[in-house]
Design a protein around this motif. Structure first.
Motif, PDB file in Angstrom:
ATOM      1  N   ASP A 274       0.444   4.242  -1.212  1.00 45.48           N
ATOM      2  CA  ASP A 274      -0.209   5.518  -0.890  1.00 45.48           C
ATOM      3  C   ASP A 274      -0.084   5.828   0.599  1.00 45.48           C
ATOM      4  OD1 ASP A 274      -0.984   6.195  -3.421  1.00 45.48           O
ATOM      5  OD2 ASP A 274      -2.986   5.343  -3.264  1.00 45.48           O
ATOM      6  N   ASN A 275      -0.531   4.876   1.423  1.00 43.77           N
ATOM      7  CA  ASN A 275      -0.446   5.075   2.874  1.00 43.77           C
ATOM      8  C   ASN A 275       1.003   5.077   3.354  1.00 43.77           C
ATOM      9  OD1 ASN A 275      -2.971   5.520   4.228  1.00 43.77           O
ATOM     10  ND2 ASN A 275      -3.603   3.486   3.552  1.00 43.77           N
TER      11      ASN A 275
ATOM     12  N   ASP B 193       0.865  -1.186   0.000  1.00 44.48           N
ATOM     13  CA  ASP B 193       0.000   0.000   0.000  1.00 44.48           C
ATOM     14  C   ASP B 193       0.904   1.240   0.000  1.00 44.48           C
ATOM     15  OD1 ASP B 193      -1.756   2.066   0.454  1.00 44.48           O
ATOM     16  OD2 ASP B 193      -2.812   1.107   2.121  1.00 44.48           O
TER      17      ASP B 193
ATOM     18  N   HIS C 171       2.310   8.517   2.733  1.00 44.33           N
ATOM     19  CA  HIS C 171       1.635   9.462   3.633  1.00 44.33           C
ATOM     20  C   HIS C 171       2.271   9.437   5.016  1.00 44.33           C
ATOM     21  CE1 HIS C 171      -1.491  11.626   5.760  1.00 44.33           C
ATOM     22  NE2 HIS C 171      -1.717  10.569   6.534  1.00 44.33           N
TER      23      HIS C 171
ATOM     24  N   ARG D 171       6.719   4.510  -7.543  1.00 47.86           N
ATOM     25  CA  ARG D 171       5.446   4.827  -8.201  1.00 47.86           C
ATOM     26  C   ARG D 171       5.666   5.639  -9.477  1.00 47.86           C
ATOM     27  NH1 ARG D 171       2.057   7.517  -3.563  1.00 47.86           N
ATOM     28  NH2 ARG D 171       0.245   6.936  -4.803  1.00 47.86           N
TER      29      ARG D 171
END
Length: 466
Positions: A240-241, A238, A244, A276
């Motif tokens: 994205d997290n 994951d 973050h 990414r």
């Protein structure tokens, strides 16, 4: 921030200069803070505490200060001195009947043994500290000792015992309204879950720790909690997290004043951005990380100290260079990265000399104020501006005010074009960046500049040995 403010007060306030008892108290507080961020300053703090305690005929703080000096020696890698000082301090505390001092020193020894992966010995020391506390009811429940004990048990793979103790301590922390310890214990619960490869339970515990930490503003603790959450999310795929929480960990480290940790967290952010395919963002993130590093390099007292910082952080520069070589093929930017890391310490050496104490002290205080501003800098432009101001202030420690070198633009470097014009037609300048999975050679000649991809560092070292 508090350490910098205390340093100014200790330097300027007549009361703190004349009242030895008050001065010693301030140095004890500063010594505890510096123990987290600056071992050089920590050693100076506790040496002064030891001297003042002896002058005041204080029966407790000479041996307590000696134990802290043992920690400083441990951080510096001088294990013989560390063992000697902590052992002597424990003997002195026992002889003086200083139960609080004994508990403190036993915890210092247990922490050092735990860091050295000597877990059985660490457990014996922490158990002795808890036993002393149990025999002295006024000391209350020993949360730090129990947390260290759980940490050691996790390292010894005694997970069931560690989990039971963690749950007991969590109940105590809730009943006593101790959110700091409750958050730390949730962090340990996450460690136990990770050891069992239960990422879902680990994330649940980490989010509980975040909730508590955010509710009472525990920026230093949150730095580590966010970083661990980023690692778990990354392992789960994951990104994205993961990105973050890596960004949150960098922001928390910056807000807490732990500027040394910021580049490491930003490096993780950049790695996730590369994974990414967001190469421009990763380039900017590396620039920001290097600006923080550069603002801290000059705090080293010697060229060796500064070079040690660069060496410890070399992966950030080599990864940045690899990004530029692989996805941008930009020799000019690659040269800028090399010059930033290799030229910094050399430039420092060229302008260094013997500073008068008054000039050095004035410059140090100005640098401390600028570093305080750095903890609140929100944009990369602000970070770069503060970096340049810090660079100039560092030079003022050594150079006579008004010297020509200070009138030049900060950190102005010789360009690739200037080098090419200065090179003889038959000469080629080679700069190597050794890394894995690829190493690189930046070549600059009169006619061109380019980046050549080489094998891995390990492969090249094998060839050299052969």
């Amino acid at each position: 921030m508090v350490a910098a403010e205390l340093a100014e007060e200790l330097e300027d306030d007549p009361l703190l200069q004349n009242d030895k008892e008050l001065r010693m108290f301030c140095l004890i507080v500063k010594g505890d803070i510096d123990g987290e961020i600056n071992t050089g300053s920590m050693k100076q703090d506790w040496t002064q505490v030891q001297t003042l305690a002896q002058d005041l005929d204080n029966t407790r703080w000479p041996h307590r200060a000696l134990a802290q000096l043992g920690i400083a020696a441990f951080y510096d890698g001088d294990l013989q001195t560390a063992r000697k000082d902590v052992g002597a301090a424990l003997a002195a505390a026992t002889k003086a009947g200083d139960v609080g001092g004994q508990m403190r020193i036993l915890m210092i020894a247990a922490t050092g043994l735990n860091e050295s992966k000597m877990y059985e010995q660490a457990l014996a020391f922490v158990d002795n500290s808890i036993k002393l506390a149990s025999a002295t009811p006024d000391t209350g429940y020993q949360f730090p000792a129990q947390e260290l004990r759980i940490n050691v048990l996790i390292a010894l793979k005694q997970l069931d015992t560690a989990q039971r103790l963690d749950q007991e301590a969590l109940t105590r922390a809730r009943e006593a309204h101790k959110p700091i310890h409750e958050a730390a214990l949730y962090g340990l619960a996450a460690t136990i879950a990770e050891a069992r490869n239960d990422r879902e339970a680990a994330l649940a515990a980490l989010h509980q720790a975040m909730r508590l930490g955010e509710s009472v503003g525990l920026t230093r603790l949150l730095d580590g909690i966010y970083a661990r959450a980023a690692d778990v999310y990354k392992a789960n795929g994951d990104f994205d997290n993961a990105e973050h929480f890596a960004e949150l960990s960098a922001a928390s480290a910056q807000a807490s004043g732990d500027l040394w940790a910021v580049p490491r967290h930003l490096q993780i952010v950049a790695e996730l951005q590369i994974a990414r395919g967001r190469y421009e963002e990763a380039n900017r993130t590396y620039d920001r990380a290097e600006a923080f590093l550069d603002s801290m390099i000059g705090s080293g007292a010697t060229l060796l100290d500064q070079t040690s910082v660069i060496t410890a952080s070399s992966q950030i520069y080599s990864q940045h260079f690899a990004l530029i070589a692989t996805h941008f093929n930009d020799p000019r930017k690659g040269y800028d990265i090399i010059e930033q890391v290799r030229g910094r310490a050399a430039a420092q050496l060229l302008v260094s000399g013997l500073a008068t104490p008054s000039r050095a002290n004035t410059a140090e205080r100005a640098i401390s104020r600028l570093r305080l501003k750095l903890t609140a800098a929100r944009s990369t432009a602000d970070v770069l501006s503060l970096r340049d101001q810090i660079f100039l202030k560092e030079q003022e420690r050594w150079i006579t005010p008004g010297a020509t070198v200070l009138k030049t633009k900060p950190r102005e470097t010789v360009t690739v074009e200037q080098i090419r014009q200065a090179l003889p037609p038959s000469a080629v300048l080679l700069e190597y960046v050794m890394a894995s999975p690829n190493s690189y050679c930046l070549t600059i000649s009169r006619s061109e500049s380019r980046i050549v991809s080489l094998g891995s560092r390990e492969q090249i070292e094998k060839e050299i040995a052969r």
